[in-house]
Design an enzyme around this catalytic site. Structure first.
Site, PDB file in Angstrom:
ATOM      1  N   ASP A  74      12.846  70.516  56.772  1.00 23.58           N
ATOM      2  CA  ASP A  74      11.660  70.337  55.922  1.00 23.58           C
ATOM      3  C   ASP A  74      10.675  69.620  56.862  1.00 23.58           C
ATOM      4  O   ASP A  74      10.827  69.712  58.095  1.00 23.58           O
ATOM      5  CB  ASP A  74      12.013  69.513  54.669  1.00 23.58           C
ATOM      6  CG  ASP A  74      10.937  69.606  53.576  1.00 23.58           C
ATOM      7  OD1 ASP A  74      10.959  70.565  52.796  1.00 23.58           O
ATOM      8  OD2 ASP A  74      10.056  68.724  53.509  1.00 23.58           O
ATOM      9  N   LYS A 105      18.409  67.897  48.098  1.00 23.42           N
ATOM     10  CA  LYS A 105      17.420  67.578  49.127  1.00 23.42           C
ATOM     11  C   LYS A 105      17.809  66.258  49.765  1.00 23.42           C
ATOM     12  O   LYS A 105      18.504  65.450  49.157  1.00 23.42           O
ATOM     13  CB  LYS A 105      16.032  67.423  48.489  1.00 23.42           C
ATOM     14  CG  LYS A 105      14.884  67.647  49.447  1.00 23.42           C
ATOM     15  CD  LYS A 105      14.534  69.100  49.541  1.00 23.42           C
ATOM     16  CE  LYS A 105      13.470  69.360  50.585  1.00 23.42           C
ATOM     17  NZ  LYS A 105      12.954  70.725  50.458  1.00 23.42           N
TER      18      LYS A 105
HETATM   19  N1  GLU Z   1      12.766  72.761  52.890  1.00 26.10           N
HETATM   20  C1  GLU Z   1      12.600  74.117  52.486  1.00 26.10           C
HETATM   21  C2  GLU Z   1      12.181  74.177  51.035  1.00 26.10           C
HETATM   22  O1  GLU Z   1      11.447  73.333  50.596  1.00 26.10           O
HETATM   23  C3  GLU Z   1      13.792  74.986  52.834  1.00 26.10           C
HETATM   24  C4  GLU Z   1      15.106  74.550  52.283  1.00 26.10           C
HETATM   25  C5  GLU Z   1      16.289  75.342  52.800  1.00 26.10           C
HETATM   26  O2  GLU Z   1      16.114  76.290  53.566  1.00 26.10           O
HETATM   27  O3  GLU Z   1      17.402  74.988  52.426  1.00 26.10           O
HETATM   28  O4  GLU Z   1      12.505  75.068  50.292  1.00 26.10           O
END
Ligand code: GLU
Length: 447
Positions: A167, A127
């Site tokens: 996100d 992340k």
């Molecule tokens: N931010 C989203 C999550 O919390 C998607 C992450 C992604 O698609 O890589 O899962």
């Protein structure tokens, strides 16, 4: 209660990561679930798999300098935490929000490991983000920020290494600017390096809708397991961003009525349901607050400023805003008002006290790791399409998403049963997600 061995792991995590309260919370929730696994699998403790999982493989912190439209210079901090790559390249979104610091990125990255594992697709966990505040910034400022952010990030990512996405504060527009800068620096049209792209340059059908649709499919499965459905149900959704909007859309398609949603200024109450076209116009096009929605929607809609949307009586609650938005008190309120199911569209929106209240009351509680995994699962489908230079139809992609959510639901239930906690999706998700990562780590040697 923590198993004795796990309690010392947790103390170690607290000492090694001081002040990172959200990260502590995310770790504790997983450790609380996996005690019974250690009894069955002594090899996990012997090889210190849990200690290893709690330590990110790599953490990158960098300066992001940019100048605003008046020429004033700003300096933000950028992060990418590459947490675990046992199952595939690091995968997870970028969050741009002033609350972002290492503790938030680590909580999100940690959750992402297990969520991604639960999808059954070949993706590791990571992340990133920045403490940049996009609110009130012009399109040009956003673009310059994204370009500066990518000017450092590009050297750490790649189709086989680390694949970011969006996100909070990062949607298709930002993903476009980020991809454009990556392409320019590397001179490679490497579509699979980032997901959530626009359809004209390698994006996938249903990616935009995936988190909200997926969460709704998950709740549909939980309701089905209890012999009921969305039909005629009163539903409350918090937030009014991407996840909330597509949750509202799918709930309505499945026969439920969403009577309230919120933003940081308060909530709207619409007993007859929300006008989704108007909500999309106000939130996605005009970027206004919800009072503007109430003003335009007319008499049947009330705007309630500065109060929690969880005071609205409903049968299904779908928190889709941000972490720790449902407290123990909110949960008690929801249970007293007749709430029977909760699906977490956001990451960790329910506090530990809130989760306890729901589980004790027998509410069907779908934790984010399972319920909101549709977003990242569809990102993995986007990567598949990019790798094969293919693009699938909306219908086919939505069917795949629904199948994946059904499968996650079934596995959570089966695992919870196996470990003697029937109906406990928190335990099911944590144990199933953990075991797959742990087994891969064992197979790969001391990594
Ligand atoms: N931010 C989203 C999550 O919390 C998607 C992450 C992604 O698609 O890589 O899962």
């Amino acid at each position: 209660m923590l198993h004795e061995k796990l309690s010392s792991v947790y103390d170690h995590v607290l000492r090694r990561n001081p002040g990172e309260t959200e990260f502590h919370q995310a770790v504790r929730e997983v450790l609380e679930s996996i005690g019974p696994v250690l009894g069955k699998h002594p090899e996990y403790a012997e090889s210190k798999i849990i200690e290893r999982i709690c330590e990110p493989e790599r953490q990158i912190i960098f300066r992001v300098p940019w100048s605003d439209d008046q020429g004033e210079v700003h300096i933000n901090r950028g992060f990418r935490v590459e947490f675990n790559s046992a199952l595939g390249p690091y995968k997870g979104g970028l969050r741009f929000h002033p609350s972002v610091y290492l503790g938030i990125v680590k909580f999100l990255g940690f959750e992402q490991i297990f969520k991604n594992s639960l999808t059954g697709l070949p993706i590791g966990g990571g992340k990133g983000g920045s403490d940049f505040e996009p609110k009130g910034r012009s399109t040009n400022e956003i673009m310059r920020f994204c370009q500066s952010f990518m000017t450092e990030l590009y050297r750490h990512i790649g189709e086989y290494t680390d694949v970011p996405a969006g996100d909070i504060g990062v949607g298709q527009r930002e993903v476009g600017y980020l991809f454009g800068q990556y392409k320019r620096i590397t001179n490679r049209y490497e579509s699979g390096v980032i997901t959530g792209k626009g359809l004209s340059y390698g994006g996938a059908q249903v990616r935009t809708e995936a988190t909200g649709y997926g969460c709704t499919f998950f709740v549909e499965e939980m309701l089905k397991a209890r012999g009921t459905s969305f039909d005629g149900r009163r539903v409350v959704v918090s937030g009014s961003g991407n996840v909330a909007i597509y949750t509202i859309e799918k709930v309505e398609q499945l026969g439920g009525t969403v009577i309230a949603c919120s933003d940081s200024s308060g909530y709207i109450l619409a007993e007859k349901g929300i006008d989704l076209d108007l909500l999309k116009q106000i939130k996605q096009v005009e970027h206004h607050r919800l009072d503007v929605y109430a003003g335009r929607a007319g008499k049947e809609v009330t705007f309630v400023p500065n109060r929690s949307v969880w005071e609205v009586p409903c049968e299904v609650a779908m928190p889709s805003a941000t972490q720790n938005e449902i407290t123990g008190k909110d949960a008690e309120h929801l249970v007293r008002n007749g709430c029977v199911a909760v699906g977490e569209g956001a990451n960790m929106p329910t506090t530990p006290e809130g989760i306890r209240v729901f589980l004790e009351a027998g509410v069907a509680f779908g934790p984010g790791k399972a319920a909101n995994a549709g977003g990242v699962a569809t990102s993995a489908l986007e990567m598949q399409q990019n790798a094969s230079r293919d693009s699938w139809t909306f219908e086919y992609s939505e069917d795949r998403l629904r199948e994946i959510m059904r499968d996650i639901h079934a596995r959570c239930l089966k695992t919870a049963d196996e470990y003697g906690m029937p109906g406990n999706y928190v335990a099911g998700a944590n144990i199933d997600g953990f075991k797959r990562v742990a087994d891969a780590m064992l197979a790969l040697g001391l990594i």
